[in-house]
Design an enzyme around this catalytic site. Structure first.
Site, short mmCIF file in Angstrom:
data_model
loop_
_atom_site.label_atom_id
_atom_site.label_comp_id
_atom_site.label_asym_id
_atom_site.label_seq_id
_atom_site.Cartn_x
_atom_site.Cartn_y
_atom_site.Cartn_z
N VAL A 64 0.81 -1.22 0.00
CA VAL A 64 0.00 0.00 0.00
C VAL A 64 0.85 1.27 0.00
CG1 VAL A 64 -2.04 -1.05 1.07
CG2 VAL A 64 -0.30 0.01 2.53
N SER A 141 -6.02 3.89 15.74
CA SER A 141 -5.58 3.14 16.93
C SER A 141 -5.82 3.99 18.16
CB SER A 141 -4.08 2.85 16.77
OG SER A 141 -3.50 2.48 18.00
N TYR A 154 4.62 4.82 14.99
CA TYR A 154 3.31 4.18 14.84
C TYR A 154 2.21 5.11 15.31
CZ TYR A 154 -0.39 0.72 15.48
OH TYR A 154 -1.59 0.04 15.43
N ALA A 155 2.39 5.69 16.51
CA ALA A 155 1.37 6.58 17.06
C ALA A 155 1.16 7.79 16.15
CB ALA A 155 1.77 7.03 18.47
N ALA A 156 2.26 8.36 15.65
CA ALA A 156 2.15 9.52 14.77
C ALA A 156 1.41 9.15 13.49
CB ALA A 156 3.53 10.07 14.44
N SER A 157 1.70 7.96 12.97
CA SER A 157 1.03 7.54 11.73
C SER A 157 -0.46 7.37 11.97
CB SER A 157 1.65 6.25 11.19
OG SER A 157 1.29 5.13 11.99
N LYS A 158 -0.82 6.82 13.11
CA LYS A 158 -2.24 6.55 13.39
C LYS A 158 -3.00 7.84 13.71
CE LYS A 158 -2.33 2.17 12.59
NZ LYS A 158 -3.16 1.61 11.52
N ILE A 187 -6.37 -5.86 20.84
CA ILE A 187 -6.93 -6.92 19.98
C ILE A 187 -5.85 -7.98 19.80
CG2 ILE A 187 -8.08 -7.40 17.80
CD1 ILE A 187 -9.43 -5.16 19.53
N1 LIG Z 1 -4.08 -5.47 17.20
C1 LIG Z 1 -4.39 -4.32 17.81
O1 LIG Z 1 -4.60 -4.27 19.03
C2 LIG Z 1 -4.49 -3.05 17.01
C3 LIG Z 1 -4.75 -1.87 17.70
C4 LIG Z 1 -4.87 -0.69 16.99
C5 LIG Z 1 -4.75 -0.69 15.61
N2 LIG Z 1 -4.47 -1.85 14.96
C6 LIG Z 1 -4.35 -1.77 13.50
O2 LIG Z 1 -5.13 -2.78 12.88
C7 LIG Z 1 -4.60 -3.03 11.59
C8 LIG Z 1 -4.44 -4.53 11.42
O3 LIG Z 1 -3.45 -4.98 12.33
P1 LIG Z 1 -3.53 -6.39 13.09
O4 LIG Z 1 -3.56 -6.11 14.52
O5 LIG Z 1 -4.61 -7.20 12.47
O6 LIG Z 1 -2.08 -6.98 12.80
P2 LIG Z 1 -1.56 -7.93 11.65
O7 LIG Z 1 -0.08 -7.78 11.65
O8 LIG Z 1 -2.14 -9.28 11.82
O9 LIG Z 1 -2.17 -7.32 10.29
C9 LIG Z 1 -1.53 -6.35 9.50
C10 LIG Z 1 -1.65 -6.77 8.04
O10 LIG Z 1 -1.14 -5.72 7.20
C11 LIG Z 1 -0.32 -6.32 6.22
N3 LIG Z 1 0.65 -5.35 5.70
C12 LIG Z 1 1.75 -4.89 6.33
N4 LIG Z 1 2.42 -4.04 5.54
C13 LIG Z 1 1.72 -3.95 4.38
C14 LIG Z 1 1.89 -3.22 3.17
N5 LIG Z 1 2.94 -2.42 2.99
N6 LIG Z 1 0.97 -3.36 2.19
C15 LIG Z 1 -0.09 -4.19 2.35
N7 LIG Z 1 -0.30 -4.92 3.47
C16 LIG Z 1 0.58 -4.79 4.46
C17 LIG Z 1 0.34 -7.48 6.94
O11 LIG Z 1 0.92 -8.43 6.05
C18 LIG Z 1 -0.81 -8.03 7.75
O12 LIG Z 1 -1.58 -8.96 7.01
C19 LIG Z 1 -3.28 -2.27 11.51
O13 LIG Z 1 -3.48 -1.08 10.79
C20 LIG Z 1 -2.96 -1.98 12.95
O14 LIG Z 1 -2.15 -0.86 13.10
C21 LIG Z 1 -4.35 -3.04 15.62
#
Ligand SMILES: NC(=O)c1ccc[n+]([C@@H]2O[C@H](COP(=O)([O-])OP(=O)(O)OC[C@H]3O[C@@H](n4cnc5c(N)ncnc54)[C@H](O)[C@@H]3O)[C@@H](O)[C@H]2O)c1
Length: 248
Positions: A64, A141, A154-158, A187
């Site tokens: 992406v 996030s 990460y925090a800045a991006s979110k 999660i």
């Molecule tokens: N798990 C949590 O508690 C939590 C909390 C807040 C936000 N998030 C956000 O939720 C989203 C999903 O994360 P998750 O927790 O399911 O973790 P995860 O690592 O299982 O999922 C992230 C997915 O993004 C894919 N990815 C990474 N870089 C990529 C790229 N350059 N292009 C395309 N795909 C790419 C990975 O291969 C993976 O499948 C993320 O944006 C994460 O920041 C998660």
């Protein structure tokens, strides 16, 4: 409930975690899916699972953060399905550093994937989403709302994703586009493993832990599906915390 019959969903980060759960949820509710990720094998597993749920699915490798990848993927979605109704920007990475040691390259890559990636997908999809009066759901996030140690990029991006979401909602609401984000915390996915760095202050790290318990990614999938469905239509420009009262 079949809220996504006749709907075409473009979803990033579909290989694992929240993206995988959301793809399956939407497939089970009748969606046609164009799903992307960088993890080939896991992405194909998600695609197969969605097909078993009855969905028509195209799965493609797409970074992406890569403008050309994103542009090609959106164009192919339109070529294959003729339209896009929902975009779910779920792909993300998390990096851990003491900020005094944070490599610039890592800071920039985190912003490139999480923030620029979300922007690129939105930019390329918006002309088509305006044709369908569609919906975007971005994944921010809890780290956008309260400080987290060792993960400044990460925090800045979110936080950027949150601001991007509200700006797009204001810019396009009158033209029929809906743009929201979710702010998960606690999660159970690969992302919530212990940070692989030394000298961690656990009290600081646990500040954003849920007061209840960590939950499976399906919880977030349900919220994203609600926001993207007709039921959630009047929610626009909103960020919704889903964190077991961590930041309440
Ligand atoms: N798990 C949590 O508690 C939590 C909390 C807040 C936000 N998030 C956000 O939720 C989203 C999903 O994360 P998750 O927790 O399911 O973790 P995860 O690592 O299982 O999922 C992230 C997915 O993004 C894919 N990815 C990474 N870089 C990529 C790229 N350059 N292009 C395309 N795909 C790419 C990975 O291969 C993976 O499948 C993320 O944006 C994460 O920041 C998660």
């Amino acid at each position: 409930m079949k809220r996504f019959e006749d709907k075409v969903i473009f979803l990033t980060g579909a290989a694992t975690g929240i993206g995988e759960a959301t793809a399956k949820r939407m497939a089970s509710e009748g969606a046609s899916l164009y799903i992307v990720d960088v993890a080939e094998e896991e992405l194909e597993n998600t695609a197969e699972a969605c097909r078993h749920l009855g969905a028509e699915v195209t799965a493609r490798i797409c970074d992406v953060a890569n403008e050309e990848d994103v542009s090609n993927s959106i164009k192919e979605t339109i070529n294959l399905f003729g339209r896009v109704n929902v975009v779910a920007n779920i792909a993300g990475i998390q990096t851990w550093h003491h900020t005094s040691d944070h490599p610039t390259s890592d800071f920039e890559r985190t912003l490139a994937v999480n923030l620029t990636g979300t922007f690129l997908v939105c930019r390329e999809a918006i002309p088509y989403l305006l044709q369908t009066q569609g919906s975007i759901v971005n994944v921010s996030s809890t780290t956008a709302l309260a400080g987290i140690p060792y993960s400044a990029a990460y925090a800045a991006s979110k936080a950027g994703v949150l601001a991007l979401t509200k700006s797009l909602a204001v810019e396009y609401a009158k033209k029929g586009l809906q743009v929201n984000c979710v702010n998960p915390g606690g999660i159970k996915t690969a992302m919530t493993r212990m940070p692989p760095i030394d000298d961690i202050d656990m009290d600081l790290l646990l500040r954003q832990n849920p007061l209840s318990s960590f939950v499976a990614p399906d919880a977030v999938a349900g919220l994203i599906a609600y926001l993207a469905s007709d039921e959630g239509r009047h929610v626009n420009g909103e960020h919704v915390r889903i964190d077991g009262a961590a930041l309440a």
